[in-house]
Design a protein around this motif. Structure first.
Motif, mmCIF file in Angstrom:
data_model
loop_
_atom_site.group_PDB
_atom_site.id
_atom_site.type_symbol
_atom_site.label_atom_id
_atom_site.label_comp_id
_atom_site.label_asym_id
_atom_site.label_seq_id
_atom_site.Cartn_x
_atom_site.Cartn_y
_atom_site.Cartn_z
ATOM 1 N N VAL A 222 -0.495 -0.092 2.306
ATOM 2 C CA VAL A 222 -0.358 0.449 3.656
ATOM 3 C C VAL A 222 -1.739 0.472 4.294
ATOM 4 O O VAL A 222 -2.711 -0.016 3.724
ATOM 5 N N THR A 223 -1.847 1.024 5.473
ATOM 6 C CA THR A 223 -3.130 1.042 6.167
ATOM 7 C C THR A 223 -4.135 1.936 5.445
ATOM 8 O O THR A 223 -3.777 2.706 4.559
ATOM 9 N N ALA A 224 -5.386 1.812 5.837
ATOM 10 C CA ALA A 224 -6.491 2.596 5.262
ATOM 11 C C ALA A 224 -6.711 2.281 3.781
ATOM 12 O O ALA A 224 -7.223 3.092 3.038
ATOM 13 N N GLY A 225 -6.318 1.077 3.365
ATOM 14 C CA GLY A 225 -6.589 0.647 2.013
ATOM 15 C C GLY A 225 -5.892 1.465 0.949
ATOM 16 O O GLY A 225 -6.421 1.644 -0.143
ATOM 17 N N ARG A 226 -4.706 1.922 1.216
ATOM 18 C CA ARG A 226 -3.998 2.765 0.250
ATOM 19 C C ARG A 226 -2.726 2.080 -0.231
ATOM 20 O O ARG A 226 -2.172 1.216 0.423
ATOM 21 N N TRP A 227 -2.280 2.512 -1.404
ATOM 22 C CA TRP A 227 -0.982 2.107 -1.939
ATOM 23 C C TRP A 227 -0.070 3.323 -1.939
ATOM 24 O O TRP A 227 -0.431 4.377 -2.460
ATOM 25 N N ASN A 228 1.111 3.179 -1.362
ATOM 26 C CA ASN A 228 2.121 4.234 -1.402
ATOM 27 C C ASN A 228 3.328 3.752 -2.198
ATOM 28 O O ASN A 228 3.712 2.585 -2.100
ATOM 29 N N ARG A 229 3.922 4.639 -2.983
ATOM 30 C CA ARG A 229 5.122 4.278 -3.736
ATOM 31 C C ARG A 229 6.235 3.834 -2.790
ATOM 32 O O ARG A 229 6.410 4.409 -1.710
ATOM 33 N N ILE A 230 6.987 2.842 -3.205
ATOM 34 C CA ILE A 230 8.031 2.301 -2.335
ATOM 35 C C ILE A 230 9.107 3.345 -2.043
ATOM 36 O O ILE A 230 9.717 3.318 -0.977
ATOM 37 N N ASP A 231 9.335 4.286 -2.966
ATOM 38 C CA ASP A 231 10.354 5.308 -2.700
ATOM 39 C C ASP A 231 9.887 6.346 -1.689
ATOM 40 O O ASP A 231 10.659 7.218 -1.297
ATOM 41 N N SER A 232 8.615 6.260 -1.266
ATOM 42 C CA SER A 232 8.127 7.173 -0.221
ATOM 43 C C SER A 232 7.977 6.471 1.128
ATOM 44 O O SER A 232 7.648 7.098 2.133
ATOM 45 N N ILE A 233 8.195 5.150 1.161
ATOM 46 C CA ILE A 233 8.089 4.394 2.409
ATOM 47 C C ILE A 233 9.242 4.776 3.334
ATOM 48 O O ILE A 233 10.404 4.798 2.920
ATOM 49 N N CYS A 234 8.912 5.055 4.585
ATOM 50 C CA CYS A 234 9.927 5.488 5.560
ATOM 51 C C CYS A 234 9.909 4.575 6.776
ATOM 52 O O CYS A 234 8.923 3.873 7.042
ATOM 53 N N GLU A 235 10.998 4.600 7.512
ATOM 54 C CA GLU A 235 11.062 3.879 8.777
ATOM 55 C C GLU A 235 9.930 4.356 9.691
ATOM 56 O O GLU A 235 9.698 5.554 9.829
ATOM 57 N N GLY A 236 9.216 3.419 10.286
ATOM 58 C CA GLY A 236 8.092 3.746 11.166
ATOM 59 C C GLY A 236 6.749 3.688 10.472
ATOM 60 O O GLY A 236 5.703 3.677 11.138
ATOM 61 N N ASP A 237 6.728 3.653 9.118
ATOM 62 C CA ASP A 237 5.465 3.505 8.400
ATOM 63 C C ASP A 237 4.868 2.120 8.669
ATOM 64 O O ASP A 237 5.591 1.173 9.008
ATOM 65 N N THR A 238 3.576 2.016 8.474
ATOM 66 C CA THR A 238 2.899 0.732 8.646
ATOM 67 C C THR A 238 2.505 0.178 7.285
ATOM 68 O O THR A 238 1.898 0.879 6.475
ATOM 69 N N VAL A 239 2.867 -1.073 7.042
ATOM 70 C CA VAL A 239 2.526 -1.740 5.785
ATOM 71 C C VAL A 239 1.742 -3.009 6.101
ATOM 72 O O VAL A 239 1.678 -3.451 7.252
ATOM 73 N N ILE A 240 1.164 -3.608 5.064
ATOM 74 C CA ILE A 240 0.386 -4.832 5.238
ATOM 75 C C ILE A 240 1.205 -6.012 4.742
ATOM 76 O O ILE A 240 1.815 -5.971 3.677
ATOM 77 N N THR A 241 1.221 -7.106 5.514
ATOM 78 C CA THR A 241 2.033 -8.271 5.193
ATOM 79 C C THR A 241 1.230 -9.303 4.397
ATOM 80 O O THR A 241 0.036 -9.132 4.147
ATOM 81 N N SER A 242 1.891 -10.400 4.040
ATOM 82 C CA SER A 242 1.252 -11.455 3.254
ATOM 83 C C SER A 242 0.066 -12.085 3.972
ATOM 84 O O SER A 242 -0.831 -12.647 3.344
ATOM 85 N N THR A 243 0.036 -11.992 5.299
ATOM 86 C CA THR A 243 -1.062 -12.575 6.072
ATOM 87 C C THR A 243 -2.213 -11.593 6.296
ATOM 88 O O THR A 243 -3.194 -11.931 6.949
ATOM 89 N N GLY A 244 -2.087 -10.367 5.783
ATOM 90 C CA GLY A 244 -3.125 -9.370 5.966
ATOM 91 C C GLY A 244 -3.009 -8.615 7.274
ATOM 92 O O GLY A 244 -3.918 -7.874 7.656
ATOM 93 N N ASP A 245 -1.871 -8.774 7.954
ATOM 94 C CA ASP A 245 -1.636 -8.076 9.211
ATOM 95 C C ASP A 245 -0.850 -6.795 8.971
ATOM 96 O O ASP A 245 -0.136 -6.671 7.965
ATOM 97 N N ALA A 246 -0.947 -5.864 9.913
ATOM 98 C CA ALA A 246 -0.177 -4.621 9.827
ATOM 99 C C ALA A 246 1.184 -4.828 10.481
ATOM 100 O O ALA A 246 1.306 -5.529 11.485
ATOM 101 N N ALA A 247 2.231 -4.255 9.884
ATOM 102 C CA ALA A 247 3.582 -4.354 10.436
ATOM 103 C C ALA A 247 4.301 -3.033 10.231
ATOM 104 O O ALA A 247 4.041 -2.306 9.269
#
Length: 638
Positions: A222-247
């Motif tokens: 996710v943003t800010a160079g962190r890893w969050n557990r997938i079971d804590s990911i919620c709608e509206g969260d920002t993750v990093i894609t294969s291209t290094g972009d935020a989504a």
């Protein structure tokens, strides 16, 4: 998965149409595997065995793979004419089902939901050990496989023609049920389809969801160079894609799962390894597809690769089960840069010293740093930075071999805490720092390494290896990301430090995280392109898993995201068939939509592999289920 599928499948896979949910849908279809169990199949209910056609929704409990009884939520039925498989465990007992249905079986120590065509004589079918005292005996000899299952051996497998009704059960909380001699699953791939119908019975809108592929402890970038557990990911969260972009995450999915998963272990930095179900697509380059590269047999063979060919090859999404040792994974990090004049060179150097040796004292009113008293040049440099930052001259005191430098400044303490955290095990960089240009981040790394790092050579002619340690799991991941932004791939190692004593003082057990990297390499196992790193796979380990699996959709991209830095995708053939069926039914009347068959879906996609044809059946069943739901609601209104 590329290579197994047509261009049309890949188009719908990478850029699926109509993903999402219709909040006010007129019809909703929920399906797992297609309906495929023959009439007359005996199901273990509570407290008796009954034929599947007699099972009632809502008031019948059936035994599931977990050894417990669960409520039947829905009973599915359809007409069928074609080939079925019959699997015998003795001369008089068998289970009959269509080629697409899944049955719990075991080879060696790994159990899996297999289709009948994948089974052979001598394989073992698993039956749950009941957790209920009221359970009936199986009525035939069984052997213990482990503490959860018995097993029986497949004696014979035959095929026959069948013309009649087929059934399936949707079981609450388990998605499986036990016949008189086998354990069946109803959700290899899961789909939910929504339709909107106007007054002329024309389908004006259709959308879909598909479900789960990663275990609950999978960590997502996710943003800010962190890893969050997938079971804590919620709608509206920002993750990093294969291209290094935020989504932004559009929707999240969760499903119960029992079966094998694959541990994918990279050759460099095994700490970044991750797990996935067999069919989860992973962005990779197959080694066997490189014409100028030797096949992988040992460590040395990894070096015998045509780097130019590797870096120019196009990575593809490959189902995890097809990955092998020596194949290359795609590693990436957040590539966004957002600079700030607040962080000049001196400030960044001060942050580095604080990360390694700093701490807040005096209730947040002062900052202190601890160094060996012989590190005189470092202490002098730190004092200079503190003076520039506060306009105050710091003080120091010596205790044994330690020189503690401290300064009273609530403002500085607050600044350092907000951008670096406090307490050694909880140090973490702010988003502002993580998005700075690498040229600035590099200044912080230099002083961090002075405090917590060292460098060494394994052999006289080797290049230097730089290494640093921290007790913060979040900080070590951020350091890896910063180095990657600078074109340097680093390795993380988790170390358990045992209890010991220093000068009679007990040091408690603790976990340390080492990060190491080289600026120059004599032997290159990791290669970098302009946009990502290529990391070879050290090992593929299959193991059993029982629990929830997760997945999610992201907005505006091809649905990729990073698991511990490695690029994966939402799930494949189910997505393509779902995407296509929603395209096919939009604008059609209900009557016309009912004529859309699984073969029409497969044909529109340019064909599907035999092992994935059940996904097209799944799409047809989801559509029919949604239409059935619409008709039921319509009848109730009337």
């Amino acid at each position: 998965m590329e290579g197994q599928y047509s261009d049309k499948v890949m188009e719908h896979f990478r850029n699926p149409h109509n993903v999402g949910e219709i909040p006010d849908a007129d019809g909703i279809g929920n399906v797992g595997n297609p309906v495929c169990v023959v009439e007359g199949t005996l199901i273990r209910c509570n407290p008796k065995i009954d034929e599947i056609e007699n099972i009632k929704e809502g008031n019948t409990k059936v035994m599931s793979h977990d050894g417990e009884y669960h409520i039947v939520k829905r009973v599915f039925k359809r007409k069928f004419k074609g080939k079925i498989f019959r699997i015998f465990i003795n001369e008089s007992r068998s289970v009959a089902l269509t080629p697409e249905h899944h049955i719990l079986s075991a080879r060696g120590k790994i159990y899996d939901w297999a289709m009948p065509a994948e089974l052979t004589k001598g394989d073992r079918l698993l039956l749950p050990i009941s957790k209920s005292k009221k359970t009936m005996e199986y009525g035939f000899p069984v052997k213990v496989w482990n503490d959860k299952f018995y097993y029986v051996v497949v004696k014979k497998i035959s095929t026959e023609q069948y013309d009649g009704d087929l059934y399936d059960l949707e079981v609450e909380g388990a998605h499986s049920y036990v016949t008189d001699c086998a354990t069946l699953h109803n959700c290899g791939d899961i789909m939910r389809l929504y339709i909107k119908v106007d007054e002329n019975e024309i389908i004006t809108d259709a959308k879909f969801k598909t479900f789960g592929c990663l275990p609950s402890d999978s960590e997502i970038a996710v943003t800010a160079g962190r890893w969050n557990r997938i079971d804590s990911i919620c709608e509206g969260d920002t993750v990093i894609t294969s291209t290094g972009d935020a989504a932004v995450v559009a929707e999240t999915y969760k499903n119960k799962y029992l079966g094998p998963i694959i541990d994918i272990i990279p050759f460099v930095s095994p700490y970044n390894g991750f797990s996935a179900t067999f069919n989860h697509p992973v962005l990779a380059i197959k080694r066997e597809g490189l014409s100028n590269t030797e096949s992988y047999r040992n460590k040395c063979k990894l070096l015998k690769i045509d780097k130019e060919e590797l870096c120019s090859a196009n990575p593809a999404y490959i189902d995890a089960k097809y990955l092998e040792k020596g194949d290359y994974l795609i590693f990436n990090v957040n590539r966004e840069v957002k600079d700030s004049p607040l962080f000049d060179r001196d400030t960044m150097r001060l942050l580095g010293y604080y990360l390694s040796e700093g701490y807040i004292i005096a209730g947040g009113n002062a900052v202190a740093f601890a160094f060996n008293k012989n590190e005189k040049q470092t202490i002098k440099d730190l004092k200079s930075l503190l003076f520039k930052s506060t306009g105050k001259m710091p003080k120091d005191r010596i205790r044994d071999s330690v020189c503690e430098v401290y300064i009273c400044s609530r403002k500085l303490a607050s600044f350092l805490k907000s951008h670096c955290g406090s307490l050694a095990g909880k140090k973490v960089l702010s988003k502002d720092v993580m998005l700075l240009s690498y040229s600035k981040q590099k200044e912080m790394l230099k002083t961090y390494l002075i405090g917590d790092g060292n460098f060494y050579r394994r052999r006289v002619n080797d290049s230097f290896t730089f290494r640093a340690s921290t007790t913060s799991p979040r900080l070590v991941v951020q350091l890896q990301e910063i180095l990657a932004r600078g074109g340097i791939f680093s390795s993380i190692k988790r170390i358990l430090k045992k209890e010991n004593y220093i000068n009679g003082r007990r040091i408690k057990p603790s976990i340390m995280y080492n990060i190491s990297f080289k600026l120059e390499r004599k032997h290159q196992f990791v290669h970098s392109s302009k946009n990502y790193f290529l990391i070879p796979i050290r090992d593929i380990v299959r193991k059993n898993y029982e629990g929830n699996v997760y997945n999610f959709q992201v907005k505006g991209t091809d649905n990729s995201y990073l698991v511990r830095g490695f690029a994966v995708h939402n799930c494949g053939a189910a997505i393509a068939t779902s995407s296509m069926v929603t395209d096919l039914v939009r604008g059609k009347t209900i009557e016309e939509a009912l004529k859309v068959s699984n073969s029409a879906v497969a044909e529109a996609l340019g064909g599907l592999p035999k092992i994935k044809m059940h996904c097209s059946v799944l799409a047809e069943e989801a559509l029919r289920s949604a239409i059935s739901d619409y008709m039921s609601k319509k009848d109730k209104k009337a």
